[in-house]
Design an enzyme around this catalytic site. Structure first.
Site, mmCIF file in Angstrom:
data_model
loop_
_atom_site.group_PDB
_atom_site.id
_atom_site.type_symbol
_atom_site.label_atom_id
_atom_site.label_comp_id
_atom_site.label_asym_id
_atom_site.label_seq_id
_atom_site.Cartn_x
_atom_site.Cartn_y
_atom_site.Cartn_z
ATOM 1 N N GLU A 68 -0.780 11.648 5.339
ATOM 2 C CA GLU A 68 -0.055 12.699 6.033
ATOM 3 C C GLU A 68 0.820 12.133 7.152
ATOM 4 O O GLU A 68 1.915 12.633 7.406
ATOM 5 C CB GLU A 68 -1.043 13.725 6.594
ATOM 6 N N ARG A 277 -7.862 1.719 -0.484
ATOM 7 C CA ARG A 277 -7.461 2.875 0.313
ATOM 8 C C ARG A 277 -7.999 2.800 1.736
ATOM 9 O O ARG A 277 -7.314 3.142 2.681
ATOM 10 C CB ARG A 277 -7.951 4.170 -0.360
ATOM 11 N N GLU A 319 2.205 -1.808 5.129
ATOM 12 C CA GLU A 319 3.015 -2.753 4.368
ATOM 13 C C GLU A 319 2.998 -2.494 2.861
ATOM 14 O O GLU A 319 3.581 -3.254 2.095
ATOM 15 C CB GLU A 319 2.542 -4.185 4.628
ATOM 16 N N ASN A 343 0.079 8.905 -3.146
ATOM 17 C CA ASN A 343 1.537 9.004 -3.188
ATOM 18 C C ASN A 343 2.135 8.173 -4.327
ATOM 19 O O ASN A 343 2.047 6.941 -4.330
ATOM 20 C CB ASN A 343 2.119 8.553 -1.846
ATOM 21 N N LEU A 345 5.440 8.461 -5.134
ATOM 22 C CA LEU A 345 6.869 8.291 -4.884
ATOM 23 C C LEU A 345 7.185 6.978 -4.179
ATOM 24 O O LEU A 345 8.296 6.457 -4.317
ATOM 25 C CB LEU A 345 7.399 9.462 -4.056
ATOM 26 N N GLU A 346 6.246 6.447 -3.410
ATOM 27 C CA GLU A 346 6.523 5.206 -2.691
ATOM 28 C C GLU A 346 6.842 4.050 -3.627
ATOM 29 O O GLU A 346 7.842 3.352 -3.423
ATOM 30 C CB GLU A 346 5.358 4.869 -1.754
#
Length: 445
Positions: A68, A277, A319, A343, A345-346
């Site tokens: 977030e 994570r 990073e 995510n 999209l990264e």
């Protein structure tokens, strides 16, 4: 905004239950502290005990954890640039979220942990910081905090709002209270039409909900990316195939080891970049990879992979996107277990082909769009994911099609940031005006 019938009784029951459960918050902090020592610190913030000195009036943004915070980063960066006069307080719940706030903005913002949703704690938080605006990222719905903002006249926006079907079901018992709390919010800026509908089913009024798109599409490509890739390639010493396992959870780690063993049977010089994570898993995945028989490097210790490393652990925060750009193909974790994914999209934004598992309820809309565009491949099991990775590692043309599609999709999805800035502009704190002598001209600061 007036109280709705039944609010008092529902809040009393909810708060009573929280007070009964409050000893378990201490147990949670202690048990987590044995794995992440940061949980032993800053307990005063968890219960909103700040001392006698009041805080500076502020605008407040809440982002629960790293994901977030990253989603909020383009918004916060824009607001800091446009309105440097505003004092921002950013809250998180997790230490990793706290670390990410510090890494992104340092002393440019104030950071504390969000207190537990006990009536006394939320009241002390609001009285201490005196926010004139509250921006809450994604799906953080704490009734006492929302009612407290309503009572003090603080406009609340839920930004980049998402609500999966699973989360909606999870709110079933609290829906009468959550619905009333939601109706105190000025606007729910939903990521998608489906999210907007689910927020309305939870209790938000149709007039409160707008679909602005997903801020994650406005992800900023890291500065100096070409130089980073060049340094990575130089350290590697030769052209080697590289895959990346990102945001993996404890239950997925054995799968990653099995995947890498299978892939190394075909490409003996294959390098795995591994980014767990949670930081408390950094040392454990290094040990797992070492036990599997590979030479293991780590970002903090070695800076770059060595030519004979079989695994390189990314044991830093902030990073991951740069390392995505160094990988031929990326597996995004949290998806082989019912966690909901992370995510997607990264990696697409920096040119990595993307593979994921089947559990994607937190990214249902994004994963659907990416798959339809040809930018994502989804395996229904760890073995299926390994097969997809093997196929893509052996097919540069297919990877190029995917990366082109992913880049196009990200570019086309941008725009939620500007719409969000326009949405909240009217409730940003007024610029301070300097006092000038009679006959002079006052200048806004």
């Amino acid at each position: 905004m007036r109280k709705e019938p039944g609010e008092g009784a529902l809040r009393a029951l909810y708060s009573f239950a929280l007070y009964l459960l409050s000893p378990f918050t201490l147990y949670h902090l202690i048990s987590r502290g044995f794995r992440v020592h940061e949980y032993f610190r800053r307990w005063d913030e968890r219960y909103a005990t700040y001392g006698a000195e009041p805080g500076r009036p502020c605008a407040w943004l809440h982002a629960v954890s790293v994901g977030e915070v990253n989603a909020a980063a383009p918004l916060v960066n824009s607001l800091l640039k446009q309105r440097p006069d505003i004092h921002w307080v950013i809250t998180t719940i997790t230490p990793t979220g706290s670390d990410r706030v510090r890494a992104l903005w340092g002393e440019r913002v104030e950071h504390v942990y969000l207190p537990y949703d006990l009536p006394g704690s939320t009241a002390r938080f609001l009285q201490h910081f005196r926010p004139s605006l509250a921006l809450i990222m994604e799906t953080e719905l704490w009734p006492n905090m929302l009612f407290g903002c309503r009572n003090l006249g603080i406009p609340v926006y839920i930004l980049n709002a998402r609500l999966s079907a699973r989360s909606l079901r999870g709110y079933r018992l609290l829906r009468p209270l959550i619905g009333r709390a939601l109706r105190t919010v000025k606007c729910v800026a939903a990521q998608s039409v489906a999210d907007a509908r689910r927020f309305q089913r939870l209790g938000a009024g149709a007039e409160q909900v707008q679909v602005l798109g997903n801020l994650k599409y406005d992800v900023a490509v890291p500065e100096g990316l070409d130089a980073f890739r060049s340094a990575f390639a130089t350290a590697l010493g030769s052209a080697r195939p590289v895959w990346l396992a990102a945001s993996t959870h404890e239950g997925e780690e054995a799968d990653v080891v099995a995947m890498h063993r299978r892939l190394r049977a075909r490409w003996p010089d294959l390098l795995l970049l591994w980014a767990p994570r949670h930081p408390e898993r950094f040392a454990r995945v290094q040990a797992l990879a070492t036990e599997a028989g590979w030479k293991v490097g780590a970002r903090r210790r070695d800076t770059w992979p060595r030519p004979d490393d079989g695994v390189f652990v990314i044991d830093t925060l902030g990073e991951l996107m740069a390392f995505y750009a160094c990988a031929d193909v990326a597996f995004v974790g949290g998806s082989l277990q019912p966690i909901g994914g992370h995510n997607l999209l990264e990696p697409a934004a920096v040119g990595s082909a993307v593979v994921t598992g089947p559990h994607l309820h937190n990214f249902a809309e994004i994963s659907k769009r990416m798959e339809e565009a040809g930018a994502l491949r989804i395996g229904d099991s760890a073995d299926a994911v390994a097969t997809l990775l093997e196929t893509l590692l052996g097919d540069p043309a297919a990877r190029e099609v995917m990366t082109d599609a992913g880049g196009t999709l990200v570019d086309q999805g941008r725009g939620a940031l500007q719409r969000t800035l326009e949405l909240i502009a009217g409730d940003l704190p007024a610029a301070a005006v300097e006092t000038v002598p009679a006959g002079g001209v006052a200048a806004a600061r």
